[in-house]
Design an enzyme around this catalytic site. Structure first.
Site, PDB file in Angstrom:
ATOM      1  N   THR A  58       0.831  -1.199   0.000  1.00 22.60           N
ATOM      2  CA  THR A  58       0.000   0.000   0.000  1.00 22.60           C
ATOM      3  C   THR A  58       0.870   1.256   0.000  1.00 22.60           C
ATOM      4  OG1 THR A  58      -1.419   1.316   1.461  1.00 22.60           O
ATOM      5  CG2 THR A  58      -0.134  -0.389   2.513  1.00 22.60           C
ATOM      6  N   ASP A  59       0.317   2.347  -0.538  1.00 26.12           N
ATOM      7  CA  ASP A  59       1.042   3.628  -0.489  1.00 26.12           C
ATOM      8  C   ASP A  59       1.177   4.139   0.949  1.00 26.12           C
ATOM      9  OD1 ASP A  59      -1.620   4.320  -0.056  1.00 26.12           O
ATOM     10  OD2 ASP A  59      -1.656   5.973  -1.501  1.00 26.12           O
ATOM     11  N   GLU A  60       0.379   3.561   1.877  1.00 24.53           N
ATOM     12  CA  GLU A  60       0.408   4.065   3.250  1.00 24.53           C
ATOM     13  C   GLU A  60       1.738   3.794   3.944  1.00 24.53           C
ATOM     14  OE1 GLU A  60      -3.245   3.602   5.461  1.00 24.53           O
ATOM     15  OE2 GLU A  60      -4.397   3.384   3.622  1.00 24.53           O
TER      16      GLU A  60
ATOM     17  N   TYR B   7      -1.486  -0.325  11.102  1.00 24.29           N
ATOM     18  CA  TYR B   7      -1.722  -1.016   9.819  1.00 24.29           C
ATOM     19  C   TYR B   7      -0.548  -0.785   8.875  1.00 24.29           C
ATOM     20  CZ  TYR B   7      -3.302  -1.431   4.951  1.00 24.29           C
ATOM     21  OH  TYR B   7      -3.381  -1.729   3.610  1.00 24.29           O
TER      22      TYR B   7
ATOM     23  N   LYS C 113       2.347  -3.350   7.297  1.00 24.84           N
ATOM     24  CA  LYS C 113       2.550  -3.553   5.852  1.00 24.84           C
ATOM     25  C   LYS C 113       4.003  -3.214   5.479  1.00 24.84           C
ATOM     26  CE  LYS C 113      -0.188  -4.493   3.056  1.00 24.84           C
ATOM     27  NZ  LYS C 113      -0.649  -5.810   2.530  1.00 24.84           N
TER      28      LYS C 113
HETATM   29  P1  NAD Z   1     -10.020  -6.931   2.698  1.00 25.80           P
HETATM   30  O1  NAD Z   1      -9.958  -6.662   4.159  1.00 25.80           O
HETATM   31  O2  NAD Z   1     -11.278  -6.648   1.956  1.00 25.80           O
HETATM   32  O3  NAD Z   1      -9.688  -8.491   2.432  1.00 25.80           O
HETATM   33  C1  NAD Z   1      -8.665  -9.159   3.112  1.00 25.80           C
HETATM   34  C2  NAD Z   1      -8.884 -10.664   2.914  1.00 25.80           C
HETATM   35  O4  NAD Z   1      -7.816 -11.355   3.573  1.00 25.80           O
HETATM   36  C3  NAD Z   1     -10.193 -11.204   3.505  1.00 25.80           C
HETATM   37  O5  NAD Z   1     -10.826 -12.045   2.589  1.00 25.80           O
HETATM   38  C4  NAD Z   1      -9.737 -11.966   4.735  1.00 25.80           C
HETATM   39  O6  NAD Z   1     -10.599 -13.050   5.071  1.00 25.80           O
HETATM   40  C5  NAD Z   1      -8.375 -12.447   4.312  1.00 25.80           C
HETATM   41  N1  NAD Z   1      -7.491 -12.721   5.462  1.00 25.80           N
HETATM   42  C6  NAD Z   1      -7.257 -11.919   6.532  1.00 25.80           C
HETATM   43  N2  NAD Z   1      -6.418 -12.526   7.376  1.00 25.80           N
HETATM   44  C7  NAD Z   1      -6.077 -13.727   6.804  1.00 25.80           C
HETATM   45  C8  NAD Z   1      -5.227 -14.792   7.193  1.00 25.80           C
HETATM   46  N3  NAD Z   1      -4.545 -14.753   8.335  1.00 25.80           N
HETATM   47  N4  NAD Z   1      -5.112 -15.842   6.356  1.00 25.80           N
HETATM   48  C9  NAD Z   1      -5.796 -15.906   5.193  1.00 25.80           C
HETATM   49  N5  NAD Z   1      -6.644 -14.928   4.800  1.00 25.80           N
HETATM   50  C10 NAD Z   1      -6.769 -13.852   5.592  1.00 25.80           C
HETATM   51  O7  NAD Z   1      -8.789  -6.178   2.075  1.00 25.80           O
HETATM   52  P2  NAD Z   1      -8.617  -5.485   0.631  1.00 25.80           P
HETATM   53  O8  NAD Z   1      -9.104  -4.101   0.711  1.00 25.80           O
HETATM   54  O9  NAD Z   1      -9.146  -6.404  -0.398  1.00 25.80           O
HETATM   55  O10 NAD Z   1      -7.028  -5.423   0.532  1.00 25.80           O
HETATM   56  C11 NAD Z   1      -6.293  -6.506  -0.047  1.00 25.80           C
HETATM   57  C12 NAD Z   1      -4.818  -6.171   0.003  1.00 25.80           C
HETATM   58  O11 NAD Z   1      -4.575  -4.951  -0.705  1.00 25.80           O
HETATM   59  C13 NAD Z   1      -4.286  -5.951   1.420  1.00 25.80           C
HETATM   60  O12 NAD Z   1      -3.015  -6.542   1.502  1.00 25.80           O
HETATM   61  C14 NAD Z   1      -4.195  -4.440   1.563  1.00 25.80           C
HETATM   62  O13 NAD Z   1      -3.177  -4.068   2.444  1.00 25.80           O
HETATM   63  C15 NAD Z   1      -3.887  -4.033   0.132  1.00 25.80           C
HETATM   64  N6  NAD Z   1      -4.325  -2.688  -0.285  1.00 25.80           N
HETATM   65  C16 NAD Z   1      -5.635  -2.312  -0.108  1.00 25.80           C
HETATM   66  C17 NAD Z   1      -6.049  -1.064  -0.567  1.00 25.80           C
HETATM   67  C18 NAD Z   1      -7.493  -0.609  -0.418  1.00 25.80           C
HETATM   68  O14 NAD Z   1      -7.792   0.546  -0.731  1.00 25.80           O
HETATM   69  N7  NAD Z   1      -8.422  -1.448  -0.014  1.00 25.80           N
HETATM   70  C19 NAD Z   1      -5.130  -0.198  -1.171  1.00 25.80           C
HETATM   71  C20 NAD Z   1      -3.801  -0.626  -1.338  1.00 25.80           C
HETATM   72  C21 NAD Z   1      -3.420  -1.879  -0.901  1.00 25.80           C
HETATM   73  P1  TYD Z   2     -10.408   4.521   4.815  1.00 32.82           P
HETATM   74  O1  TYD Z   2     -11.430   4.078   3.818  1.00 32.82           O
HETATM   75  O2  TYD Z   2     -10.460   3.954   6.190  1.00 32.82           O
HETATM   76  O3  TYD Z   2      -8.988   4.306   4.122  1.00 32.82           O
HETATM   77  P2  TYD Z   2      -7.504   4.777   4.634  1.00 32.82           P
HETATM   78  O4  TYD Z   2      -7.599   5.294   6.010  1.00 32.82           O
HETATM   79  O5  TYD Z   2      -6.745   3.500   4.554  1.00 32.82           O
HETATM   80  O6  TYD Z   2      -7.060   5.809   3.646  1.00 32.82           O
HETATM   81  O7  TYD Z   2     -10.523   6.101   4.959  1.00 32.82           O
HETATM   82  C1  TYD Z   2     -10.390   6.970   3.856  1.00 32.82           C
HETATM   83  C2  TYD Z   2     -10.460   8.386   4.385  1.00 32.82           C
HETATM   84  O8  TYD Z   2     -11.760   8.609   4.920  1.00 32.82           O
HETATM   85  C3  TYD Z   2      -9.492   8.644   5.531  1.00 32.82           C
HETATM   86  O9  TYD Z   2      -9.004   9.994   5.422  1.00 32.82           O
HETATM   87  C4  TYD Z   2     -10.343   8.514   6.772  1.00 32.82           C
HETATM   88  C5  TYD Z   2     -11.690   9.009   6.295  1.00 32.82           C
HETATM   89  N1  TYD Z   2     -12.870   8.427   6.975  1.00 32.82           N
HETATM   90  C6  TYD Z   2     -13.851   9.262   7.524  1.00 32.82           C
HETATM   91  O10 TYD Z   2     -13.762  10.502   7.480  1.00 32.82           O
HETATM   92  N2  TYD Z   2     -14.924   8.664   8.135  1.00 32.82           N
HETATM   93  C7  TYD Z   2     -15.060   7.313   8.233  1.00 32.82           C
HETATM   94  O11 TYD Z   2     -16.059   6.828   8.823  1.00 32.82           O
HETATM   95  C8  TYD Z   2     -14.050   6.479   7.648  1.00 32.82           C
HETATM   96  C9  TYD Z   2     -14.131   4.978   7.725  1.00 32.82           C
HETATM   97  C10 TYD Z   2     -12.965   7.079   7.031  1.00 32.82           C
END
Ligand code: NAD
Ligand code: TYD
Length: 337
Positions: A126-128, A151, A155
């Protein structure tokens, strides 16, 4: 690479990736390993469970023996690690599971991949991990890691382990670092689906602090295409930033959602800020664009319209999650497989 182990494929991005790959790569076999935590949902894989090229296995990535067995049984060539605890707010209230899954889990997968001579290991990061930006600048692949939340710290630790395994054992590893995703099947704890769900139900929209925090939003299918590009064409040992060139404040996004639904802005409620809230993320994705010829194809206007439409049409999916019903669905449908 045809036989692919995907972890976390019942989550938001993983399930979109599995659906895309099954549709576009007829020679691929996908083994989908997921623990089915609160965020994993077999309804995200609707229509894919009976596909003979998709094998779903409920397992924990921390179980090295199970992972190695799957690698042998399905002659796995590549591993893509999506599995993670993924929500910043949860990492603030309970960081331990983030270390277990995101750090120990990644370590376990790396050991299995090394011992079984997997051809390529792709870590979905992630970019975070880069921390927070001020008003100017963008994250490049050279930006030092400076994570701020439990988090992002977990990562970043995983990214360091991936790099260490690549260096020490000459493993073929690649890392992708993507900005915020949005789209169908996103769990309604993340900002966009949470605000959508609340607005649809005329509930207050909880905006943290002043709402002027900036994220670079990317449609999930563009992220999935980028991951496939990196797996198949990325260079061994490289990191690739993936972003949407689409910076928006949270309030801008929320106003777009309210307008599309014909709801009043009076639903917006400023609430206590998230502790340590990162102010701005912005990704320089020029390496992906220049070297791998990838670019986002879905504009924010198109993507958010599709997303809103999907959540309206899939109200049952949303209410099943919100009411916790999908466990029942899982037990009655798949528990005897
Ligand atoms: P999500 O929370 O929707 O899904 C995570 C999945 O991992 C779930 O299906 C969960 O059951 C599974 N999981 C959790 N712990 C596990 C374990 N111990 N063993 C096996 N499976 C397990 O997450 P997402 O939003 O789909 O993100 C997927 C990946 O992309 C993550 O690694 C996250 O850090 C990365 N990512 C997400 C975003 C975003 O905006 N959502 C952006 C950049 C990177
Ligand atoms: P989020 O979807 O949790 O992603 P991330 O924190 O990983 O970027 O949040 C996106 C943005 O929205 C972040 O600046 C936090 C804000 N946010 C709210 O203002 N209210 C909310 O209830 C949530 C979940 C997030």
């Amino acid at each position: 690479m045809k036989n692919i182990l995907v972890t976390g494929g019942a989550g938001f991005i993983g399930s979109n990736f599995v659906r895309m790959l099954l549709a576009q790569e007829p020679d691929c076999l996908i083994v989908n390993l997921d623990k089915l935590t609160y965020a994993g949902n077999l309804e995200n894989l609707a229509g894919l469970m009976d596909n003979p090229r998709h094998k779903f296995v409920k397992t924990d990535i921390c179980d090295g023996t199970a992972v190695e067995k799957l690698i042998d049984e399905y002659k796995i060539e590549a591993l893509i690690n999506f599995a993670a605890e993924s929500h910043v707010d949860r990492s603030i209230t309970g960081p331990k599971i983030f270390i277990e899954t995101n750090v120990t889990g990644t370590l376990t997968l790396l050991q299995a991949a090394r011992d079984k001579n997997i051809k390529r290991f792709l870590q979905v990061s992630t970019d975070e991990v880069y921390g927070s930006l001020g008003d100017d600048g963008m994250f490049t692949e050279q930006t030092p890691l400076a994570p701020n939340s439990p988090y992002s710290a977990s990562k970043a630790a995983a990214d360091h382990l991936v790099a260490a395994f690549a260096h020490t054992w000459n493993m073929d590893c690649v890392i992708t670092r993507c900005s915020n995703n949005y789209g169908h099947y996103q769990f309604p704890e993340k900002m966009i689906p949470l605000m959508l769900n609340n607005a649809l139900n005329d509930k207050a929209l909880p905006v943290y602090g002043d709402g002027l925090y900036v994220r670079d939003w990317l449609y999930v299918e563009d992220h999935c295409r980028a991951i496939w590009k990196v797996l198949t064409a990325g260079k061994k040992g490289e990191v690739y930033n993936i972003g949407g060139c689409n910076e928006k404040t949270n309030l801008e996004v929320i106003r777009i959602i309210l307008k599309s639904l014909g709801k009043s802005e009076s639903l917006i409620k400023h609430v206590k800020d998230r502790p340590g809230h990162d102010r701005r993320y912005a990704i320089d994705a020029s390496k992906m664009m220049n070297q791998l010829k990838w670019k986002p194809t879905v504009t924010f206007e198109e993507g958010i319209a599709k997303t809103i439409d999907w959540y309206i049409k899939n109200e049952k999916w949303l209410t099943n999650i919100v009411s916790g019903n999908y466990r029942k669905y899982y037990d009655s449908t798949y528990s005897n497989r």
